[in-house]
Design a protein around this motif. Structure first.
Motif, PDB file in Angstrom:
ATOM      1  N   ILE A 114      -1.387  -5.517  34.834  1.00  0.00           N
ATOM      2  CA  ILE A 114      -2.012  -6.792  35.172  1.00  0.00           C
ATOM      3  C   ILE A 114      -2.257  -7.672  33.956  1.00  0.00           C
ATOM      4  O   ILE A 114      -2.198  -8.898  34.036  1.00  0.00           O
ATOM      5  N   ASP A 149       3.036 -17.498  36.966  1.00  0.00           N
ATOM      6  CA  ASP A 149       1.801 -16.848  36.538  1.00  0.00           C
ATOM      7  C   ASP A 149       0.934 -16.480  37.742  1.00  0.00           C
ATOM      8  O   ASP A 149       0.376 -15.380  37.820  1.00  0.00           O
ATOM      9  N   ILE A 150       0.827 -17.398  38.696  1.00  0.00           N
ATOM     10  CA  ILE A 150       0.035 -17.137  39.904  1.00  0.00           C
ATOM     11  C   ILE A 150       0.654 -15.996  40.708  1.00  0.00           C
ATOM     12  O   ILE A 150      -0.054 -15.107  41.204  1.00  0.00           O
ATOM     13  N   THR A 153      -0.186 -12.591  39.398  1.00  0.00           N
ATOM     14  CA  THR A 153      -1.543 -12.186  39.772  1.00  0.00           C
ATOM     15  C   THR A 153      -1.593 -11.720  41.219  1.00  0.00           C
ATOM     16  O   THR A 153      -2.215 -10.696  41.540  1.00  0.00           O
ATOM     17  N   ASN A 156       0.163  -8.208  41.549  1.00  0.00           N
ATOM     18  CA  ASN A 156      -0.626  -7.130  40.964  1.00  0.00           C
ATOM     19  C   ASN A 156      -1.866  -6.817  41.795  1.00  0.00           C
ATOM     20  O   ASN A 156      -2.157  -5.650  42.072  1.00  0.00           O
ATOM     21  N   HIS A 157      -2.589  -7.856  42.194  1.00  0.00           N
ATOM     22  CA  HIS A 157      -3.818  -7.615  42.952  1.00  0.00           C
ATOM     23  C   HIS A 157      -3.520  -7.057  44.344  1.00  0.00           C
ATOM     24  O   HIS A 157      -4.273  -6.210  44.847  1.00  0.00           O
TER      25      HIS A 157
END
Length: 225
Positions: A114, A149-150, A153, A156-157
């Motif tokens: 992450i 980039d978003i 995230t 990963n989340h």
């Protein structure tokens, strides 16, 4: 045991396979699958390879380097897309879904990735591919860069959430629904009224909706320019 017996027993012992980065990563991934990411240590990987921890430093620079090599292997196996302006949105969904599934198939690895910048060949190629798809879709370069980039995230989340669900077998949606509907409606009228909507959709459906929300928002930004 005489010297002749010792020489014979040494010759009869199966030869250890030669060490290599691939062998080290293979052993680390086996430990990940059987014991979890916390068990992936230089000592345990070395023991699995019948060698000492110091010998692994020829191939990886400690545990962080080992985890990066594992991430590289996992990401490198994700099939990329040839950017196509006619179906770019579908390509974004398909590419990110494959990456998410790859992380979910290796529980714990998403948490290690992450905060990792794109340094390896595989992650840089994935970044290049995403940018190519988004630019083919007509997004402005800055918006495309922020989208990548978003998306990282989100992937990963979402994978980390899937890892947590494995550790908690009870359906999280049912648990949340019970908690929301048990709240006093005079204090939380919206939550109690919309509890069903708040918990609707499995993790894959929610991930798809989140990716769509990002794409729609960035397209609207581009249209306003």
């Amino acid at each position: 045991m005489n010297s002749e017996s010792r020489r014979r027993s040494t010759r009869d012992r199966p030869a250890k396979p030669p060490l290599s980065e691939d062998a080290v990563v293979d052993a680390a991934l086996e430990i990940l699958a059987s014991q979890g990411v916390e068990a992936v240590t230089m000592r345990k990987v070395a023991a699995a390879l019948d060698t000492g921890p110091a010998s692994l430093y020829v191939y990886v620079s400690g545990r962080e380097g080992l985890l990066q090599a594992m991430q590289e292997r996992i990401v490198a196996a994700v099939e990329l897309e040839a950017p196509d302006a006619g179906r770019w949105r579908d390509q974004v969904h398909e590419l990110l879904a494959r990456l998410r599934r790859a992380f979910i198939a290796h529980p714990g690895i998403a948490a290690t990735a992450i905060a990792a910048p794109p340094r390896s060949e595989a992650t840089v190629r994935l970044l290049e591919n995403q940018l190519g798809i988004l630019l083919a879709g007509g997004l402005a370069p800055q918006d495309a860069a922020w989208a990548v980039d978003i998306f990282a995230t989100l992937v990963n989340h979402s994978a980390i959430e899937a890892d947590a669900r494995l550790a908690a077998p009870r359906d999280r949606a049912d648990e949340l629904y019970e908690r929301f509907t048990a709240l006093p409606p005079e204090r939380f009228p919206l939550i109690t009224a919309h509890a069903a909507q708040l918990v609707t959709g499995d993790s894959e459906t929610r991930f798809h909706a989140a990716v769509d929300a990002v794409i729609d928002g960035l397209l609207a930004r581009t249209a306003r320019r």
